[in-house]
Design a protein around this motif. Structure first.
Motif, PDB file in Angstrom:
ATOM      1  N   LYS A 100       0.646  -1.118   0.098  1.00 25.80           N
ATOM      2  CA  LYS A 100       0.106   0.074   0.107  1.00 25.80           C
ATOM      3  C   LYS A 100       0.836   1.158   0.000  1.00 25.80           C
ATOM      4  O   LYS A 100       1.948   0.984   0.519  1.00 25.80           O
ATOM      5  N   PRO A 101       0.406   2.282  -0.427  1.00 24.01           N
ATOM      6  CA  PRO A 101       1.182   3.689  -0.714  1.00 24.01           C
ATOM      7  C   PRO A 101       1.639   4.154   0.848  1.00 24.01           C
ATOM      8  O   PRO A 101       0.649   3.969   1.599  1.00 24.01           O
ATOM      9  N   GLU A 102       2.576   4.609   0.979  1.00 26.69           N
ATOM     10  CA  GLU A 102       2.984   5.511   2.299  1.00 26.69           C
ATOM     11  C   GLU A 102       1.995   6.699   2.141  1.00 26.69           C
ATOM     12  O   GLU A 102       1.977   7.297   1.092  1.00 26.69           O
ATOM     13  N   PRO A 103       1.301   7.081   3.362  1.00 23.25           N
ATOM     14  CA  PRO A 103       0.691   8.310   3.378  1.00 23.25           C
ATOM     15  C   PRO A 103       1.442   9.442   2.968  1.00 23.25           C
ATOM     16  O   PRO A 103       2.476   9.448   3.256  1.00 23.25           O
ATOM     17  N   PHE A 104       0.771  10.169   2.113  1.00 22.92           N
ATOM     18  CA  PHE A 104       1.120  11.303   1.565  1.00 22.92           C
ATOM     19  C   PHE A 104       0.678  12.641   2.424  1.00 22.92           C
ATOM     20  O   PHE A 104      -0.510  13.061   2.331  1.00 22.92           O
ATOM     21  N   THR A 105       1.665  13.537   2.934  1.00 21.63           N
ATOM     22  CA  THR A 105       1.185  14.491   3.903  1.00 21.63           C
ATOM     23  C   THR A 105       1.324  15.794   3.275  1.00 21.63           C
ATOM     24  O   THR A 105       0.768  16.828   3.741  1.00 21.63           O
ATOM     25  N   GLY A 106       1.967  16.150   2.181  1.00 16.94           N
ATOM     26  CA  GLY A 106       2.152  17.091   1.171  1.00 16.94           C
ATOM     27  C   GLY A 106       3.260  18.105   1.620  1.00 16.94           C
ATOM     28  O   GLY A 106       3.677  19.170   0.973  1.00 16.94           O
ATOM     29  N   ARG A 107       4.258  17.718   2.632  1.00 10.48           N
ATOM     30  CA  ARG A 107       5.013  18.434   3.191  1.00 10.48           C
ATOM     31  C   ARG A 107       6.568  18.348   2.300  1.00 10.48           C
ATOM     32  O   ARG A 107       7.333  19.316   2.433  1.00 10.48           O
TER      33      ARG A 107
END
Length: 276
Positions: A100-107
């Motif tokens: 599964k993808p690693e969560p993306f925070t946008g930072r």
């Protein structure tokens, strides 16, 4: 009263990735409101035909200005066999253990491309599960966190008809522009300029890192061949001076692969324990 054939936004603008926009047929003759419209559905409709639906403004008797619209009714009903096949395919996909993808925070803008690649890997492995674009967007959105998730929820609350929420290309363009690297080509060129193959690294590992940046630059194969040679360790360059010159990028990669494999074979032979 609006004139539907001339008012394309009366039932809302077309929704990318969603059903086809409404199609129109002439209204019933004066005095016959509620009957089938004259002319019927458009010819050459999509598979499944056009599904009729009454307009959502009050019918007017006697003026001849009433309309029915026709929507894309979708593909023909599935046969039992095709339904069973789809159910079996979904069951097989459900058993696949895909990372599964690693969560993306946008930072960190550099992580956006990695996040996209991980999502695309999932879609490729489970094409039936994610055949709808809206399901792809929903899956990716479920792994958003931080400011990226805040942006998604703001769209969901205040602009729920935005194509970003249901169309994969619109979703990727929106989040790339806000949370991705501003100039991916410039970043890739800089990374490629600074990239070096370590002396104790295998070429098969290095070429993956190299081409990850190389293809992003859009450079032609001659430029890539020059950049690749520049990145190689001296132990490989020394052998290449004695080898036949390769004029293509693929030929050059194949030659370097052979040289590097021979190096590791010789090293393995020299370090193998000797038996008396």
């Amino acid at each position: 009263m609006p004139n539907p054939p001339n008012d394309i936004n009366y039932f809302g603008p077309p929704n990318p990735g969603g059903p086809s926009p409404p199609r129109w047929a002439p209204g019933p003759a004066p005095g016959s409101v509620g009957q089938n419209p004259g002319g019927g559905p458009p010819n050459g409709g999509p598979p499944g035909g056009w599904g009729p639906a009454m307009d959502n403004f009050p019918p007017q008797r006697g003026n001849g200005n009433n309309y029915y619209y026709y929507y894309n009714a979708g593909p023909p009903p599935r046969t039992q066999n095709s339904q069973d096949d789809t159910r079996d395919a979904l069951a097989r996909e459900g058993k696949l253990d895909i990372q599964k993808p690693e969560p993306f925070t946008g930072r960190d803008p550099r992580k956006w491309r990695i996040f996209l690649t991980q999502c695309l890997t999932m879609f490729q492995a489970k094409p039936i599960t994610f055949q709808l674009e809206s399901s792809r967007v929903a899956f990716a959105a479920s792994y958003l966190q931080g400011i990226a998730f805040d942006h998604y929820t703001a769209l969901l609350r205040f602009d729920p008809n935005n194509p970003v929420l249901s169309h994969w290309l619109a979703f990727t363009q929106e989040f790339s522009s806000k949370f991705g690297v501003f100039d991916t080509v410039a970043e890739a060129e800089e990374n490629l300029f600074n990239l070096r193959m370590r002396d104790n690294e295998r070429f098969t590992t290095f070429i993956v890192r190299f081409e990850r940046e190389a293809y992003e630059t859009g450079w032609n194969y001659n430029a890539l061949r020059f950049a690749l040679r520049r990145a190689l360790p001296q132990r490989i360059k020394d052998v290449l001076r004695l080898a036949p010159k390769q004029t293509t990028y693929d030929g050059y990669k194949a030659l370097v692969t052979q040289v590097d494999q021979r190096y590791w074979e010789d090293r393995s032979e020299n370090t193998a324990p000797r038996t008396s």
